[in-house]
Design a protein around this motif. Structure first.
Motif: not given
Length: 83
Positions: A1-19
Motif C-alpha cells: 500500500m502506498q503512503v497516500k492510501e495508508i493515510l487515507r485509510k487511517q484518517i477515514a477509520e480512526t478520525i472520521l469513522f467511515t470506510k
C-alpha cells in the motif's frame, strides 16, 4: 500500500469513522473540519509508528499536516532523510 492510501485509510477509520476518505487529497483538513488538535497528536504517533520516522515539534505545522497531499510529501521527505 502506498503512503497516500495508508493515510487515507487511517484518517477515514480512526478520525472520521467511515470506510473511505471522502475528500480530495489536496483538501484542507482544517477548512473541512477533518482533524482537531487531539487528532494531530494521534496522527503524529501513527506516522512515527507506521513509517518509522521521528516528527519534531517544530514540524507539526499546517504546511506538513493540512491535507493528505501535504502529509504524504512530509512522510516521503522524512523517509529520505532517514535513508
Amino acid at each position: 500500500m502506498q503512503v497516500k492510501e495508508i493515510l487515507r485509510k487511517q484518517i477515514a477509520e480512526t478520525i472520521l469513522f467511515t470506510k473511505s476518505y471522502p475528500y480530495q487529497d489536496t483538501d484542507s483538513f482544517m477548512e473541512n473540519g477533518v482533524i482537531d488538535s487531539m487528532n494531530v497528536i494521534e496522527l503524529v504517533l501513527f506516522l512515527e509508528q507506521q513509517f518509522g520516522i521521528q516528527v519534531a515539534d517544530h514540524e507539526i505545522i499546517p504546511d506538513n499536516f493540512d491535507s493528505i497531499q501535504q502529509l504524504t510529501k512530509f512522510v516521503h521527505s522524512k523517509q529520505q532523510v532517514a535513508a
